[in-house]
Structures are given as C-alpha cells and as structure tokens.
Design a protein around this motif. Structure first.
Motif, short mmCIF file in Angstrom:
data_model
loop_
_atom_site.label_atom_id
_atom_site.label_comp_id
_atom_site.label_asym_id
_atom_site.label_seq_id
_atom_site.Cartn_x
_atom_site.Cartn_y
_atom_site.Cartn_z
N PHE A 116 0.84 -1.19 0.00
CA PHE A 116 0.00 0.00 0.00
C PHE A 116 0.88 1.25 0.00
CE2 PHE A 116 -2.79 3.16 1.97
CZ PHE A 116 -4.03 2.87 1.43
N GLY A 117 1.91 1.24 0.84
CA GLY A 117 2.83 2.37 0.93
C GLY A 117 3.61 2.60 -0.35
N VAL A 118 4.04 1.52 -1.00
CA VAL A 118 4.74 1.65 -2.28
C VAL A 118 3.82 2.29 -3.31
CG1 VAL A 118 5.64 0.32 -4.25
CG2 VAL A 118 6.41 -0.21 -1.93
N THR A 119 2.55 1.88 -3.31
CA THR A 119 1.60 2.44 -4.26
C THR A 119 1.43 3.94 -4.07
OG1 THR A 119 0.43 0.33 -4.38
CG2 THR A 119 -0.75 2.29 -5.15
N VAL A 124 1.98 6.17 -7.39
CA VAL A 124 1.08 7.29 -7.66
C VAL A 124 1.85 8.55 -8.04
CG1 VAL A 124 -0.64 8.85 -6.63
CG2 VAL A 124 -0.86 6.37 -6.34
N PRO A 125 2.91 8.93 -7.31
CA PRO A 125 3.68 10.11 -7.75
C PRO A 125 4.26 9.96 -9.17
CG PRO A 125 4.20 9.62 -5.47
CD PRO A 125 3.37 8.48 -5.98
N GLU A 150 9.47 4.32 -16.63
CA GLU A 150 9.22 2.89 -16.80
C GLU A 150 10.01 1.97 -15.87
OE1 GLU A 150 8.75 -0.30 -20.48
OE2 GLU A 150 10.05 1.46 -20.74
N GLU A 151 11.31 2.08 -15.87
CA GLU A 151 12.11 1.14 -15.08
C GLU A 151 11.80 1.23 -13.59
OE1 GLU A 151 16.79 -0.09 -14.28
OE2 GLU A 151 16.29 1.28 -15.92
N ARG A 152 11.67 2.45 -13.11
CA ARG A 152 11.38 2.62 -11.67
C ARG A 152 9.98 2.10 -11.34
NH1 ARG A 152 10.78 7.97 -8.20
NH2 ARG A 152 11.14 7.08 -6.17
N TRP A 153 9.01 2.40 -12.19
CA TRP A 153 7.64 1.97 -11.93
C TRP A 153 7.54 0.45 -11.95
CZ3 TRP A 153 3.40 -0.73 -13.28
CH2 TRP A 153 2.16 -0.30 -12.78
N VAL A 154 8.16 -0.17 -12.94
CA VAL A 154 8.11 -1.63 -13.07
C VAL A 154 8.78 -2.31 -11.87
CG1 VAL A 154 8.98 -3.59 -14.42
CG2 VAL A 154 7.88 -1.67 -15.58
N GLY A 155 9.94 -1.81 -11.47
CA GLY A 155 10.65 -2.40 -10.33
C GLY A 155 9.84 -2.33 -9.05
N ASN A 157 6.61 -1.96 -8.85
CA ASN A 157 5.41 -2.78 -8.98
C ASN A 157 5.71 -4.23 -8.62
OD1 ASN A 157 2.58 -3.32 -9.88
ND2 ASN A 157 3.70 -4.65 -11.27
N ILE A 158 6.87 -4.72 -9.04
CA ILE A 158 7.25 -6.09 -8.67
C ILE A 158 7.37 -6.20 -7.16
CG2 ILE A 158 9.11 -7.80 -8.80
CD1 ILE A 158 9.53 -6.80 -11.74
N THR A 159 7.94 -5.19 -6.53
CA THR A 159 8.08 -5.18 -5.07
C THR A 159 6.71 -5.26 -4.39
OG1 THR A 159 10.11 -3.88 -5.19
CG2 THR A 159 8.93 -3.86 -3.09
N ARG A 160 5.76 -4.46 -4.85
CA ARG A 160 4.45 -4.48 -4.21
C ARG A 160 3.68 -5.76 -4.53
NH1 ARG A 160 0.81 0.15 -7.32
NH2 ARG A 160 1.01 -0.72 -9.41
N ALA A 161 3.93 -6.34 -5.71
CA ALA A 161 3.29 -7.62 -6.04
C ALA A 161 3.78 -8.72 -5.12
CB ALA A 161 3.57 -7.99 -7.50
N VAL A 162 5.08 -8.75 -4.86
CA VAL A 162 5.66 -9.76 -3.97
C VAL A 162 5.13 -9.55 -2.54
CG1 VAL A 162 7.81 -10.56 -2.89
CG2 VAL A 162 7.71 -10.17 -5.37
N ALA A 163 5.10 -8.31 -2.08
CA ALA A 163 4.62 -8.02 -0.72
C ALA A 163 3.15 -8.41 -0.56
CB ALA A 163 4.83 -6.55 -0.38
#
Length: 195
Positions: A116-119, A124-125, A150-155, A157-163
């Motif tokens: 949630f915090g990553v999002t 969002v920013p 792109e690269e930062r958003w994708v990375g 997103n993977i973090t929040r998907a795993v969490a």
C-alpha cells in the motif's frame, strides 16, 4: 475414568460468535488482498511486458489512460478494503484465544501495508508525473520521459506484487490455523485411518 473431550462451542455461543467473526474477517481479508495481489501480478507479468514492446509515445499514452481510469468503484474497495479488512483481522485476534493466528495476521498487515505504501509513495507520484507531461504527441523527447518512468515503476510494482502475495500467503496460513483451532475432531472409526 477417561474424560471425554468437551464439545465444540455452538455457533450461537459467545465463543462461537467470536470464532465466526474471526473466520470471516480472515476470509474477507484474504479475498481483498488476493484481488490486489493479482492486480499487481497482472501488471508485472502481462501489462508492462506488453507495453515494453511499443514505441515511446504509445507507451506514455497507454499508461496515462490506465492511470487516469484505474481509480474507479471496482478498484477502490479492493485496494483500501484489503488494508481495512486485514487490520480488522488483527484486531479481532488480539484477545485471548486468537493468539495462535495473530502473528500471521500481523505479518499480513505489515506486508500489505508495505505494498500500500509503495503504491501511494512511489507508483502514484510517478503516475502523476507522467500525466503532467501532457499529450505525448507534443513531446520533444518521449524516450527521456519514458525512461524516467518505466524502469522505476516496473521495479516497484514487482516489489508491491511480492509483498501483497506474501500477505495473502500469511492470511491463508492464518485461516488454516483458525480452522485447526475449531475444536476436537470426532474420533476416527477403527480401520478408517488406513483409507
């Protein structure tokens, strides 16, 4: 004389009502977290993989539209509800009798709160920065705009998907423990254990 096991509490008893509430809190938290984990997972293994193959202006426009439309009545209950329901699952397990499940519910809450915090803190920013560039057709350097996003958003997103997926796993474990604590099981008839 051997003591017989006490029967499981009836659903109408106070103990049965508490158990029922705890079970439903865990189940609904798992459903909500599962929906959001799947949402993040779909971005990681499908949406962003596909968009990686399009040209810069198409990528920017597609992400601008996705970000502009994702805040809707279908997404919000899952995203915010997952946090609220997981917090509720923790709260109802604080009293005595819920302590066996409590560590798993707390772990789920911490993990989902991280997603949630990553999002809110990163995704969002970045989305807002991408929206602020305006019409991709008018950009002088769309490749630079894409690279900054792109690269930062994708990375992340993977973090929040795993969490979020780990949070779901914790809630499922909590549900298993909740089920095991439902009381003594009836005796197994002789010979049935071999089946």
């Amino acid at each position: 004389m051997a003591q017989l096991p006490s029967p499981s509490p009836s659903p109408g008893s106070a103990h049965g009502t508490v158990r029922h509430t705890r079970g439903w809190a865990l189940a609904w938290a798992a459903v909500a977290v599962g929906l959001i984990a799947g949402f993040f997972y779909a971005y990681a293994c499908s949406v962003m993989v596909g968009l990686a193959r399009v040209e810069d202006r198409t990528f920017i426009e597609a992400m601008q539209w996705i970000n502009a439309t994702v805040r809707n009545r279908w997404f919000a209950p899952g995203f915010f509800g997952a946090l609220a329901l997981t917090a509720l699952a923790v709260i109802v397990h604080l009293p005595r009798g819920g302590r066996r499940v409590l560590p798993w519910a707390v772990a789920a809450l911490v993990l989902y709160a991280a997603a949630f915090g990553v999002t809110l803190g990163v995704s969002v920013p970045l989305n807002e920065d991408l929206a602020a560039v305006g019409d991709p057709a008018l950009l002088d350097d769309p490749a630079a705009v894409r690279a900054a996003f792109e690269e930062r958003w994708v990375g992340w997103n993977i973090t929040r998907a795993v969490a979020a997926t780990a949070a779901l796993a914790c809630l499922l474990r909590a549900l298993v423990l909740h089920g095991r604590a439902s009381g003594p099981r009836p005796p197994v008839p002789a010979g049935a254990e071999a089946v």
